[in-house]
Scaffold this motif. Structure first.
Motif, PDB file in Angstrom:
ATOM      1  N   GLU A   1      -9.819  -1.287  14.372  1.00 13.40           N
ATOM      2  CA  GLU A   1      -9.178  -2.602  14.280  1.00 13.40           C
ATOM      3  C   GLU A   1      -8.392  -2.719  12.981  1.00 13.40           C
ATOM      4  O   GLU A   1      -7.317  -3.324  12.941  1.00 13.40           O
ATOM      5  CB  GLU A   1     -10.225  -3.717  14.360  1.00 13.40           C
ATOM      6  CG  GLU A   1     -10.844  -3.952  15.727  1.00 13.40           C
ATOM      7  CD  GLU A   1      -9.974  -4.823  16.634  1.00 13.40           C
ATOM      8  OE1 GLU A   1      -8.995  -5.415  16.129  1.00 13.40           O
ATOM      9  OE2 GLU A   1     -10.286  -4.913  17.839  1.00 13.40           O
ATOM     10  N   ALA A   2      -8.934  -2.133  11.912  1.00 15.44           N
ATOM     11  CA  ALA A   2      -8.290  -2.218  10.596  1.00 15.44           C
ATOM     12  C   ALA A   2      -7.182  -1.191  10.423  1.00 15.44           C
ATOM     13  O   ALA A   2      -6.427  -1.261   9.451  1.00 15.44           O
ATOM     14  CB  ALA A   2      -9.342  -2.033   9.506  1.00 15.44           C
ATOM     15  N   GLY A   3      -7.076  -0.241  11.342  1.00 16.63           N
ATOM     16  CA  GLY A   3      -6.097   0.827  11.169  1.00 16.63           C
ATOM     17  C   GLY A   3      -6.437   1.726  10.003  1.00 16.63           C
ATOM     18  O   GLY A   3      -5.549   2.299   9.353  1.00 16.63           O
ATOM     19  N   ALA A   4      -7.718   1.873   9.708  1.00 16.45           N
ATOM     20  CA  ALA A   4      -8.160   2.632   8.542  1.00 16.45           C
ATOM     21  C   ALA A   4      -8.163   4.126   8.810  1.00 16.45           C
ATOM     22  O   ALA A   4      -8.424   4.571   9.932  1.00 16.45           O
ATOM     23  CB  ALA A   4      -9.568   2.188   8.144  1.00 16.45           C
ATOM     24  N   GLU A   5      -7.900   4.887   7.770  1.00 19.19           N
ATOM     25  CA  GLU A   5      -8.013   6.337   7.853  1.00 19.19           C
ATOM     26  C   GLU A   5      -9.450   6.718   7.525  1.00 19.19           C
ATOM     27  O   GLU A   5      -9.971   6.368   6.470  1.00 19.19           O
ATOM     28  CB  GLU A   5      -7.050   7.009   6.877  1.00 19.19           C
ATOM     29  CG  GLU A   5      -5.584   6.862   7.254  1.00 19.19           C
ATOM     30  CD  GLU A   5      -4.674   7.699   6.381  1.00 19.19           C
ATOM     31  OE1 GLU A   5      -5.200   8.526   5.605  1.00 19.19           O
ATOM     32  OE2 GLU A   5      -3.446   7.517   6.454  1.00 19.19           O
ATOM     33  N   ALA A   6     -10.086   7.426   8.431  1.00 22.35           N
ATOM     34  CA  ALA A   6     -11.477   7.833   8.229  1.00 22.35           C
ATOM     35  C   ALA A   6     -11.742   9.081   9.047  1.00 22.35           C
ATOM     36  O   ALA A   6     -11.031   9.382  10.012  1.00 22.35           O
ATOM     37  CB  ALA A   6     -12.431   6.712   8.644  1.00 22.35           C
ATOM     38  N   SER A   7     -12.759   9.825   8.652  1.00 22.91           N
ATOM     39  CA  SER A   7     -13.211  10.961   9.440  1.00 22.91           C
ATOM     40  C   SER A   7     -14.552  10.590  10.068  1.00 22.91           C
ATOM     41  O   SER A   7     -15.257   9.703   9.572  1.00 22.91           O
ATOM     42  CB  SER A   7     -13.337  12.219   8.577  1.00 22.91           C
ATOM     43  OG  SER A   7     -14.238  12.009   7.506  1.00 22.91           O
TER      44      SER A   7
END
Length: 222
Positions: free
Chosen positions: A20-26
């Protein structure tokens, strides 16, 4: 950020929030039966209790517990508006996170999903479900979300309500709750997260079935 998760576990809520936040994560999958990551690492080195989710942030620091992780994600990506900024709004968010975590996740669904729980424990959990789920349904009457807009509390509730399909709980008994769950499933971030973890869940089940077959296979003659 790195999210340690198990397919369709409560960690699904954090994946939804990150999408939802458009966050970059693995994302690192954890097998909750073996307590190892899919890559073979001992997950206890990340979280000594073996629970998911766990979120690794800068400097290798590990944050655990859904309510804490979800609020951190919301605060790190304020433009996504996943949590209220005013004190009363934040208190209401915490109220929902607390209720979902204690009264639904732990009090109702965890005993029903626990294969080793005694029958009387499951019966007690099931008996308490209508009052709790009915209370949520009443508050969703005429509302689209738990608060004024989609929040991390909705992500958590969606993840928990998913477990109804493998328990005796039928969300159709509460039309407002069933409609809410279906409505959230239509959100792009929610649908994406659910589809990916559903696929991972079936892969996990296949791995365990294969492992069980290997254990039960007769020893070769020799």
């Amino acid at each position: 950020m790195k999210l340690y998760f198990a397919p369709l576990a409560c960690s699904l809520a954090t994946r939804i929030a990150l999408y939802e936040a458009g966050a970059e994560a693995s994302y690192v999958e954890v097998d909750l039966k073996t307590k190892r990551t899919v890559g073979g690492a001992d997950y206890h080195a990340i979280h000594p209790l073996g629970f998911v989710p766990a979120l690794e942030i800068e400097g290798g620091e590990i944050l655990a517990e859904n309510a804490a992780i979800l609020q951190l994600v919301a605060d790190r990506f304020p433009k996504a508006e996943l949590a209220p900024r005013d004190p009363l709004g934040r208190a209401r968010l915490q109220q929902w996170l607390g209720f979902i975590g204690s009264e639904l996740h732990k009090a109702v669904y965890s005993p029903l999903l626990n294969k080793t729980a005694a029958p009387e424990v499951k019966a007690h959990a099931l008996a308490g479900a209508p009052r709790r789920l009915g209370w949520v349904a009443e508050r969703l009457e005429g509302r689209e979300f738990l608060l004024d807009r989609f929040s991390v509390a909705d992500a958590y509730l969606f993840a928990v309500l998913n477990w109804s399909v493998v328990t005796p709980i039928d969300l159709k008994s509460w039309p407002a709750l069933a409609a809410y769950h279906a409505r959230l499933h239509g959100r792009p971030a929610v649908a994406r997260a659910f589809a990916e973890e559903r696929e991972g869940y079936f892969r996990e089940q296949a791995r365990h079935a294969k492992a069980a077959e290997a254990v039960d296979a007769p020893a070769p003659n020799g």
